[in-house]
Design an enzyme around this catalytic site. Sequence first.
Site, PDB file in Angstrom:
ATOM      1  N   ALA A  22       0.807  -1.225   0.000  1.00 57.94           N
ATOM      2  CA  ALA A  22       0.000   0.000   0.000  1.00 57.94           C
ATOM      3  C   ALA A  22       0.841   1.277   0.000  1.00 57.94           C
ATOM      4  O   ALA A  22       0.436   2.301  -0.555  1.00 57.94           O
ATOM      5  CB  ALA A  22      -0.938  -0.007   1.206  1.00 57.94           C
ATOM      6  N   THR A  26       0.213   5.375  -1.582  1.00 51.32           N
ATOM      7  CA  THR A  26      -0.295   6.457  -0.721  1.00 51.32           C
ATOM      8  C   THR A  26      -0.013   7.821  -1.342  1.00 51.32           C
ATOM      9  O   THR A  26      -0.810   8.744  -1.194  1.00 51.32           O
ATOM     10  CB  THR A  26       0.313   6.391   0.695  1.00 51.32           C
ATOM     11  OG1 THR A  26       1.711   6.199   0.585  1.00 51.32           O
ATOM     12  CG2 THR A  26      -0.279   5.258   1.500  1.00 51.32           C
ATOM     13  N   PHE A  33      -4.057   0.641   4.646  1.00 50.19           N
ATOM     14  CA  PHE A  33      -5.009  -0.073   5.493  1.00 50.19           C
ATOM     15  C   PHE A  33      -4.676   0.000   6.972  1.00 50.19           C
ATOM     16  O   PHE A  33      -5.537   0.217   7.800  1.00 50.19           O
ATOM     17  CB  PHE A  33      -5.062  -1.559   5.077  1.00 50.19           C
ATOM     18  CG  PHE A  33      -5.616  -1.746   3.709  1.00 50.19           C
ATOM     19  CD1 PHE A  33      -6.978  -1.697   3.494  1.00 50.19           C
ATOM     20  CD2 PHE A  33      -4.776  -1.954   2.627  1.00 50.19           C
ATOM     21  CE1 PHE A  33      -7.496  -1.854   2.227  1.00 50.19           C
ATOM     22  CE2 PHE A  33      -5.289  -2.122   1.347  1.00 50.19           C
ATOM     23  CZ  PHE A  33      -6.647  -2.065   1.150  1.00 50.19           C
ATOM     24  N   GLN A  99       0.747  -6.320  -3.902  1.00 51.35           N
ATOM     25  CA  GLN A  99      -0.415  -6.577  -3.046  1.00 51.35           C
ATOM     26  C   GLN A  99      -1.529  -5.583  -3.364  1.00 51.35           C
ATOM     27  O   GLN A  99      -2.617  -5.689  -2.825  1.00 51.35           O
ATOM     28  CB  GLN A  99      -0.024  -6.431  -1.577  1.00 51.35           C
ATOM     29  CG  GLN A  99       1.092  -7.355  -1.145  1.00 51.35           C
ATOM     30  CD  GLN A  99       1.532  -7.092   0.304  1.00 51.35           C
ATOM     31  OE1 GLN A  99       0.962  -7.618   1.245  1.00 51.35           O
ATOM     32  NE2 GLN A  99       2.538  -6.269   0.465  1.00 51.35           N
ATOM     33  N   HIS A 117      -3.205 -10.080  -4.818  1.00 55.56           N
ATOM     34  CA  HIS A 117      -4.455  -9.849  -4.083  1.00 55.56           C
ATOM     35  C   HIS A 117      -5.603  -9.503  -5.031  1.00 55.56           C
ATOM     36  O   HIS A 117      -6.592  -8.918  -4.616  1.00 55.56           O
ATOM     37  CB  HIS A 117      -4.282  -8.745  -3.030  1.00 55.56           C
ATOM     38  CG  HIS A 117      -3.463  -9.178  -1.843  1.00 55.56           C
ATOM     39  ND1 HIS A 117      -3.047  -8.302  -0.861  1.00 55.56           N
ATOM     40  CD2 HIS A 117      -2.986 -10.396  -1.471  1.00 55.56           C
ATOM     41  CE1 HIS A 117      -2.349  -8.973   0.065  1.00 55.56           C
ATOM     42  NE2 HIS A 117      -2.280 -10.232  -0.301  1.00 55.56           N
TER      43      HIS A 117
END
Length: 240
Positions: A22, A26, A33, A99, A117
Amino acid sequence: MSAAALAALIRERQPCVVLTGAGVSTESGIPDFRSATGIWADIDPFEVASLPAFRRDPERVWRFYRERLDVLRDANPNAAHVALAELEERGLVQAVVTQNIDLLHTRAGSQDVVEVHGSIRSAQCPGCLWTEQADAVLAQLEARPTPTCPRCGEVLKPGVVLFGELLPAAAMERATQLARGARLVLVVGSSLEVWPVAGLPLEARAFAIVNRGPTALDEHALLKIDAGAGETLSAVLDAL
Ligand SMILES: [Zn+2]
């Protein structure tokens, strides 16, 4: 200085495979998360993004997921995505295992992206395995709270891996093979907390980490850079 050291590692330790989380997105305005300001700070993932929740209350899962789709589809690749695509173009990165579900690596120009994912590209029918593209899913959501399979009528499942769901076997197999063949796995923007993906660096002969904040594997890394992904990877490109 540390960017130069990472550039040297990438040059010396080929093939290099990248693993992103992640933190690489950003800077594109996509919330992560698990940080204090992350999505799961306010919302229980098991209520909105788990397989049991989808079976119990698919409308609630789709309400949550549709909001995410709107954010993700408005986001654009940032300097980190662009730098990783450039590294692949120069033959210094073999593939990106991610991911993230946001498609930003592909949109930045990365060719070989392994999405462990899933992604927002499509939704799937749990019954007949039909794949519905995102545009058609969103068109359905304009008219009703859950999209359904045009072939068999079942409620479609988001094309992302839900909590309690197995990871896509082919993608995980490919990611594991890539890691085992790599002389360097470069982890970018992941705190390496979500298994089994977090174990991938341990499959490689060596790994380096670019992440803001600690990760579970810092002490085993050849090099750890505690900084943002965009600025760091841009500096690495300049140093190569
Ligand atoms: Zn179906």
